[in-house]
Design a protein around this motif. Structure first.
Motif, PDB file in Angstrom:
ATOM      1  N   ARG A  51      -3.581   4.317   8.318  1.00 35.10           N
ATOM      2  CA  ARG A  51      -3.927   5.519   7.540  1.00 35.10           C
ATOM      3  C   ARG A  51      -2.676   6.306   7.162  1.00 35.10           C
ATOM      4  NH1 ARG A  51      -7.858   9.036  10.539  1.00 35.10           N
ATOM      5  NH2 ARG A  51      -7.964  10.195   8.592  1.00 35.10           N
ATOM      6  N   SER A  54      -1.067   4.480   4.317  1.00 36.23           N
ATOM      7  CA  SER A  54      -1.769   4.653   3.036  1.00 36.23           C
ATOM      8  C   SER A  54      -1.583   6.073   2.501  1.00 36.23           C
ATOM      9  CB  SER A  54      -3.253   4.307   3.169  1.00 36.23           C
ATOM     10  OG  SER A  54      -3.994   5.348   3.751  1.00 36.23           O
ATOM     11  N   LYS A  55      -1.477   7.042   3.391  1.00 36.53           N
ATOM     12  CA  LYS A  55      -1.232   8.422   2.944  1.00 36.53           C
ATOM     13  C   LYS A  55       0.129   8.527   2.260  1.00 36.53           C
ATOM     14  CE  LYS A  55      -3.836  11.330   6.211  1.00 36.53           C
ATOM     15  NZ  LYS A  55      -4.133  12.561   5.454  1.00 36.53           N
ATOM     16  N   ALA A  57       1.896   5.965   0.947  1.00 33.83           N
ATOM     17  CA  ALA A  57       1.913   5.119  -0.255  1.00 33.83           C
ATOM     18  C   ALA A  57       1.201   5.787  -1.430  1.00 33.83           C
ATOM     19  CB  ALA A  57       1.267   3.770   0.055  1.00 33.83           C
ATOM     20  N   SER A  58       0.174   6.576  -1.130  1.00 29.87           N
ATOM     21  CA  SER A  58      -0.625   7.171  -2.212  1.00 29.87           C
ATOM     22  C   SER A  58      -0.240   8.623  -2.480  1.00 29.87           C
ATOM     23  CB  SER A  58      -2.112   7.091  -1.864  1.00 29.87           C
ATOM     24  OG  SER A  58      -2.405   7.848  -0.704  1.00 29.87           O
ATOM     25  N   VAL A 110       6.707  -4.630   1.483  1.00 30.85           N
ATOM     26  CA  VAL A 110       5.255  -4.690   1.293  1.00 30.85           C
ATOM     27  C   VAL A 110       4.905  -5.789   0.277  1.00 30.85           C
ATOM     28  CG1 VAL A 110       3.214  -3.381   0.615  1.00 30.85           C
ATOM     29  CG2 VAL A 110       5.039  -2.271   1.908  1.00 30.85           C
ATOM     30  N   MET A 113       4.851  -9.132   1.939  1.00 29.36           N
ATOM     31  CA  MET A 113       3.614  -9.381   2.678  1.00 29.36           C
ATOM     32  C   MET A 113       2.493  -9.788   1.720  1.00 29.36           C
ATOM     33  SD  MET A 113       3.742  -6.163   5.328  1.00 29.36           S
ATOM     34  CE  MET A 113       2.379  -6.659   6.389  1.00 29.36           C
ATOM     35  N   ALA A 114       2.399  -9.071   0.592  1.00 33.39           N
ATOM     36  CA  ALA A 114       1.360  -9.382  -0.390  1.00 33.39           C
ATOM     37  C   ALA A 114       1.558 -10.788  -0.953  1.00 33.39           C
ATOM     38  CB  ALA A 114       1.364  -8.345  -1.519  1.00 33.39           C
ATOM     39  N   LEU A 117       0.359 -13.494   1.268  1.00 36.20           N
ATOM     40  CA  LEU A 117      -1.101 -13.591   1.339  1.00 36.20           C
ATOM     41  C   LEU A 117      -1.728 -13.960  -0.004  1.00 36.20           C
ATOM     42  CD1 LEU A 117      -1.840 -10.481   3.581  1.00 36.20           C
ATOM     43  CD2 LEU A 117      -1.918 -12.878   4.264  1.00 36.20           C
ATOM     44  N   ASP A 118      -0.878 -14.259  -0.989  1.00 30.97           N
ATOM     45  CA  ASP A 118      -1.394 -14.587  -2.313  1.00 30.97           C
ATOM     46  C   ASP A 118      -1.817 -16.050  -2.352  1.00 30.97           C
ATOM     47  OD1 ASP A 118      -1.984 -14.950  -4.950  1.00 30.97           O
ATOM     48  OD2 ASP A 118      -0.236 -13.857  -5.686  1.00 30.97           O
TER      49      ASP A 118
ATOM     50  N   ILE B  24      -3.277   0.363  -1.496  1.00 33.52           N
ATOM     51  CA  ILE B  24      -2.930   1.552  -0.718  1.00 33.52           C
ATOM     52  C   ILE B  24      -2.310   2.653  -1.555  1.00 33.52           C
ATOM     53  CG2 ILE B  24      -2.672   0.770   1.674  1.00 33.52           C
ATOM     54  CD1 ILE B  24       0.300   0.255   0.983  1.00 33.52           C
ATOM     55  N   THR B  25      -1.754   2.283  -2.709  1.00 35.74           N
ATOM     56  CA  THR B  25      -1.187   3.325  -3.571  1.00 35.74           C
ATOM     57  C   THR B  25      -2.269   4.148  -4.265  1.00 35.74           C
ATOM     58  OG1 THR B  25      -1.014   1.620  -5.255  1.00 35.74           O
ATOM     59  CG2 THR B  25       1.002   2.183  -4.075  1.00 35.74           C
ATOM     60  N   GLY B  27      -5.012   5.499  -3.000  1.00 36.30           N
ATOM     61  CA  GLY B  27      -5.569   6.624  -2.263  1.00 36.30           C
ATOM     62  C   GLY B  27      -5.563   6.367  -0.777  1.00 36.30           C
ATOM     63  N   GLU B  28      -5.930   7.413  -0.070  1.00 38.62           N
ATOM     64  CA  GLU B  28      -5.890   7.367   1.383  1.00 38.62           C
ATOM     65  C   GLU B  28      -7.056   6.544   1.925  1.00 38.62           C
ATOM     66  OE1 GLU B  28      -6.521  10.906   4.559  1.00 38.62           O
ATOM     67  OE2 GLU B  28      -5.482  11.358   2.700  1.00 38.62           O
ATOM     68  N   ALA B 114      -4.255  -8.931   0.468  1.00 38.71           N
ATOM     69  CA  ALA B 114      -3.184  -8.970  -0.530  1.00 38.71           C
ATOM     70  C   ALA B 114      -3.365  -7.835  -1.539  1.00 38.71           C
ATOM     71  CB  ALA B 114      -3.163 -10.326  -1.231  1.00 38.71           C
ATOM     72  N   MET B 116      -4.809  -4.965  -1.077  1.00 39.58           N
ATOM     73  CA  MET B 116      -4.489  -3.695  -0.439  1.00 39.58           C
ATOM     74  C   MET B 116      -2.987  -3.444  -0.425  1.00 39.58           C
ATOM     75  SD  MET B 116      -5.559  -2.206   3.214  1.00 39.58           S
ATOM     76  CE  MET B 116      -3.897  -1.821   3.689  1.00 39.58           C
ATOM     77  N   LEU B 117      -2.211  -4.529  -0.329  1.00 41.93           N
ATOM     78  CA  LEU B 117      -0.755  -4.395  -0.258  1.00 41.93           C
ATOM     79  C   LEU B 117      -0.081  -4.502  -1.629  1.00 41.93           C
ATOM     80  CD1 LEU B 117      -0.094  -6.553   2.930  1.00 41.93           C
ATOM     81  CD2 LEU B 117      -0.026  -4.070   2.756  1.00 41.93           C
ATOM     82  N   ASP B 118      -0.900  -4.553  -2.673  1.00 41.34           N
ATOM     83  CA  ASP B 118      -0.344  -4.715  -4.017  1.00 41.34           C
ATOM     84  C   ASP B 118       0.097  -3.334  -4.541  1.00 41.34           C
ATOM     85  OD1 ASP B 118       0.326  -5.256  -6.591  1.00 41.34           O
ATOM     86  OD2 ASP B 118      -1.387  -6.564  -6.967  1.00 41.34           O
ATOM     87  N   LEU B 119       1.391  -3.144  -4.631  1.00 41.37           N
ATOM     88  CA  LEU B 119       1.914  -1.827  -5.008  1.00 41.37           C
ATOM     89  C   LEU B 119       1.924  -1.617  -6.525  1.00 41.37           C
ATOM     90  CD1 LEU B 119       4.924  -1.641  -2.535  1.00 41.37           C
ATOM     91  CD2 LEU B 119       2.658  -0.664  -2.265  1.00 41.37           C
ATOM     92  N   ARG B 120       1.614  -2.699  -7.279  1.00 43.47           N
ATOM     93  CA  ARG B 120       1.612  -2.551  -8.747  1.00 43.47           C
ATOM     94  C   ARG B 120       0.364  -1.802  -9.205  1.00 43.47           C
ATOM     95  NH1 ARG B 120       2.002  -8.863  -9.689  1.00 43.47           N
ATOM     96  NH2 ARG B 120       0.347  -8.591  -8.160  1.00 43.47           N
TER      97      ARG B 120
END
Lengths: 121, 121
Positions: A51, A54-55, A57-58, A110, A113-114, A117-118, B24-25, B27-28, B114, B116-120
């Protein structure tokens, strides 16, 4: 002069080291790569830590100070402990500005990691 | 008759449940979503478990039996224990055929991690 005292340039943080690995479908992980990646997954294996992550990151601007993320139902020392773990795992970078330490997600880590898992790879 | 005894149809396994979450980008994470995702990351937080997972994911045909993945330097009961943990976390599905249990990666669950970890996003 320590690394963090260099002024005027983006300072490479631990989190900027690009870790391994190709997608898991591409081949078997080596023992060393597995150790490295397992440590990153471990950093996200706690719900409070996830959490907090995610806080940050967002958060608007892609960074947050402890004051921005402290409302996760645990004590301030516990929040600091979790942020330290995330930083040690390379998932967050941090920077002190005045009174506050600001935390940013380490995008390359990050993304690694993604990528791992792709399953399309 | 237990669920696993139904014959002739693909049997839905625990791992086929599509989990949360947006990137994750975006929102929380809620407390509940964080609990769910943390359990998945925890399943990959052990180096041996991660190697077993990568062996199965990269095995020809996308599935493997215990006999295919047992060479990770730990005892057979330990391998079975790790495979069970991965299955319980929803990352693997399994199917008994004759003498052997075959393990497959649960694509929807891994894709959710994956994403969830996608920052794009």
């Amino acid at each position: 002069m320590s690394k963090s005292e260099v002024v005027g340039l983006p300072v490479p943080q631990d989190g900027d080291v690009v870790p391994c690995c190709p997608p898991i479908t591409a081949g078997e992980l080596s023992r060393a790569d597995a150790e490295e990646m397992a440590a990153m997954f471990k950093a996200l294996s706690d719900p409070v830590r996830l959490r907090l992550f995610s806080k940050i990151a967002s958060h608007p601007g892609g960074e947050a100070c402890v004051c921005d993320v402290a409302d996760v139902g645990v004590s301030q020392p516990t929040v600091s402990h979790h942020l330290k773990k995330l930083r040690e795992a390379g998932l967050l970078t941090s920077e002190r500005r005045g009174t506050w330490v600001y935390y940013q997600v380490a995008p390359s880590v990050v993304a690694a990691m993604a990528t791992m898992l792709d399953l399309r790879g």
